[in-house]
Design a protein around this motif. Structure first.
Motif, mmCIF file in Angstrom:
data_model
loop_
_atom_site.group_PDB
_atom_site.id
_atom_site.type_symbol
_atom_site.label_atom_id
_atom_site.label_comp_id
_atom_site.label_asym_id
_atom_site.label_seq_id
_atom_site.Cartn_x
_atom_site.Cartn_y
_atom_site.Cartn_z
ATOM 1 N N LEU A 175 1.864 -10.518 13.135
ATOM 2 C CA LEU A 175 3.165 -10.638 12.817
ATOM 3 C C LEU A 175 3.760 -10.102 11.458
ATOM 4 C CD1 LEU A 175 2.763 -14.847 12.620
ATOM 5 C CD2 LEU A 175 4.119 -13.468 14.440
ATOM 6 N N MET A 176 3.031 -9.385 10.675
ATOM 7 C CA MET A 176 3.361 -8.761 9.608
ATOM 8 C C MET A 176 4.081 -7.327 10.113
ATOM 9 S SD MET A 176 2.710 -10.256 6.905
ATOM 10 C CE MET A 176 2.734 -12.091 7.941
ATOM 11 N N PRO A 177 5.143 -6.936 9.190
ATOM 12 C CA PRO A 177 5.867 -5.692 9.560
ATOM 13 C C PRO A 177 4.887 -4.485 9.588
ATOM 14 C CG PRO A 177 6.254 -6.582 7.223
ATOM 15 C CD PRO A 177 5.432 -7.775 7.981
ATOM 16 N N ASP A 178 5.458 -3.634 10.680
ATOM 17 C CA ASP A 178 4.624 -2.226 10.859
ATOM 18 C C ASP A 178 5.930 -1.321 10.420
ATOM 19 O OD1 ASP A 178 3.442 0.029 11.315
ATOM 20 O OD2 ASP A 178 3.695 -0.379 13.460
ATOM 21 N N TYR A 179 5.825 -0.896 8.864
ATOM 22 C CA TYR A 179 6.557 0.118 8.400
ATOM 23 C C TYR A 179 6.145 1.643 8.934
ATOM 24 C CZ TYR A 179 8.763 -3.901 5.996
ATOM 25 O OH TYR A 179 9.334 -5.010 5.777
ATOM 26 N N LYS A 180 5.027 1.773 9.201
ATOM 27 C CA LYS A 180 4.416 3.075 9.474
ATOM 28 C C LYS A 180 5.056 3.905 10.738
ATOM 29 C CE LYS A 180 0.239 5.735 9.957
ATOM 30 N NZ LYS A 180 -1.114 5.889 10.047
ATOM 31 N N ASP A 181 5.165 2.886 11.796
ATOM 32 C CA ASP A 181 5.378 3.392 13.239
ATOM 33 C C ASP A 181 6.922 3.008 13.600
ATOM 34 O OD1 ASP A 181 2.665 4.626 13.386
ATOM 35 O OD2 ASP A 181 1.698 2.647 13.870
ATOM 36 N N ALA A 182 7.535 2.174 12.880
ATOM 37 C CA ALA A 182 8.772 1.546 13.600
ATOM 38 C C ALA A 182 9.822 2.146 12.901
ATOM 39 C CB ALA A 182 8.507 -0.050 13.298
ATOM 40 N N ILE A 183 9.761 3.232 12.114
ATOM 41 C CA ILE A 183 11.121 3.533 11.376
ATOM 42 C C ILE A 183 11.627 4.509 12.340
ATOM 43 C CG2 ILE A 183 11.801 4.993 9.527
ATOM 44 C CD1 ILE A 183 10.801 1.995 8.808
ATOM 45 N N GLN A 184 12.979 4.282 12.640
ATOM 46 C CA GLN A 184 13.635 4.926 13.600
ATOM 47 C C GLN A 184 14.403 6.379 12.890
ATOM 48 O OE1 GLN A 184 16.838 2.933 15.659
ATOM 49 N NE2 GLN A 184 15.485 1.068 15.579
ATOM 50 N N ILE A 185 14.770 6.343 11.876
ATOM 51 C CA ILE A 185 15.290 7.560 10.970
ATOM 52 C C ILE A 185 14.449 7.754 9.847
ATOM 53 C CG2 ILE A 185 17.547 8.717 10.320
ATOM 54 C CD1 ILE A 185 17.679 7.502 13.040
ATOM 55 N N LYS A 186 13.911 8.890 9.996
ATOM 56 C CA LYS A 186 12.902 9.177 8.899
ATOM 57 C C LYS A 186 13.580 9.676 7.669
ATOM 58 C CE LYS A 186 9.643 8.512 11.903
ATOM 59 N NZ LYS A 186 8.580 7.394 11.521
#
Length: 296
Positions: free
Chosen positions: A51-62
């Motif tokens: 349930l926790m956010p995945d900020y490593k793999d889900a960013i669309q615009i680096k």
């Protein structure tokens, strides 16, 4: 144990997470109630991780995307937190004045997802500013749990002043033409509704699943509104009928979209509440709305 997928999760789990994320459940209460759904070999720990956010793999615009230019700036907020840090973004190579979009975070500060949204706005041809209302407490601490705890230490009305000051900061930027809209999510949705009522020069506001402004504020709204609501979001949706009546009674310019089968936070692509098709449609509508109301 098979891999967890969104389709395998009882929708009640997302409601529990929503209550936890909005401080209606303590972490202990959240995990205790979650244990009911720890079946088929899944553990409470695996459910929490899922349930926790995945900020490593889900960013669309680096952050280093060559199509945009970004920098962190600070601006004064004398009626709010004093000095506020914010991410400023614009299209790379831009030499003309552009409309501005103020991007307002959820109840956990300027996390990587909201920075990503600010970059998306710049990629769409706007100059964007994403303030961090946790700046007086050191800024987003690197994780959402601690971010929520810090957020709870600040007064909502003071944070509102920080974003009003953010509007003024964006308006004064060299490449902003003064035509400004706001988009916000969750807590930021409430801020967006409030800015529509409190900032006469704001032209457009797009609240995503945000609490409505008090009905007494509605007559002061001058900005056009485009509102996005999840289907399963009882605490937010309960205020919509009265708000819509007030908007109609006062002749306000508004459009509302309801997204069947979605949960609060459906636009946030870093958590499993994300609904790709609905999020993409909502963002397409958002950019079209800003283009219509602010120009390009």
């Amino acid at each position: 144990m098979k891999k967890l997928n969104k389709e395998d999760i009882n929708p009640a789990v997302f409601e529990l997470y929503n209550d936890y994320a909005h401080n209606r459940l303590s972490k202990e209460e959240f995990t205790e109630k979650l244990s009911t759904y720890a079946v088929d070999g899944w553990t409470v720990a695996s459910l929490v991780t899922f349930l926790m956010p995945d900020y490593k793999d889900a960013i669309q615009i680096k952050p280093d995307d060559p199509r945009i230019v970004t920098e962190y700036i600070s601006y004064p907020s004398p009626k709010g937190g004093g000095t506020i840090k914010a991410l400023l973004c614009m299209p790379a190579g831009n030499q003309k004045k552009l409309p501005g979009i103020l991007v307002v975070h959820e109840n956990r500060g300027l996390n990587p997802h909201i920075e990503d949204v600010a970059r998306r706005a710049a990629l769409a041809g706007f100059i964007s500013l994403a303030p961090d209302a946790l700046s007086p407490l050191g800024g987003y601490p690197g994780n959402d749990d601690d971010g929520r705890a810090l957020h709870n230490q600040r007064k909502p009305d003071e944070m509102l002043e920080d974003f009003i000051a953010g509007f003024e900061c964006l308006k004064k930027q060299e490449y902003c033409n003064g035509k400004i809209g706001v988009v916000g999510f969750c807590f930021g949705g409430w801020i967006s509704n409030m800015l529509a009522a409190r900032v006469p020069d704001l032209l457009a506001a797009v609240p995503f699943y945000g609490a409505q402004a008090p009905l007494a504020e509605v007559p002061h709204i001058k900005a056009a509104l485009q509102l996005h609501y999840a289907e399963s979001d009882a605490s937010i949706n309960s205020g919509w009928a009265a708000y819509e009546k007030a908007l109609k009674d006062n002749g306000k310019d508004y459009t509302v979209y309801h997204y069947p089968g979605t949960h609060h936070g459906f636009h946030n692509d870093t958590t499993p509440r994300y609904s790709k098709a609905d999020a993409e449609l909502a963002w397409k509508r958002t950019i079209a709305f800003f283009t219509e109301k602010l120009g390009k």
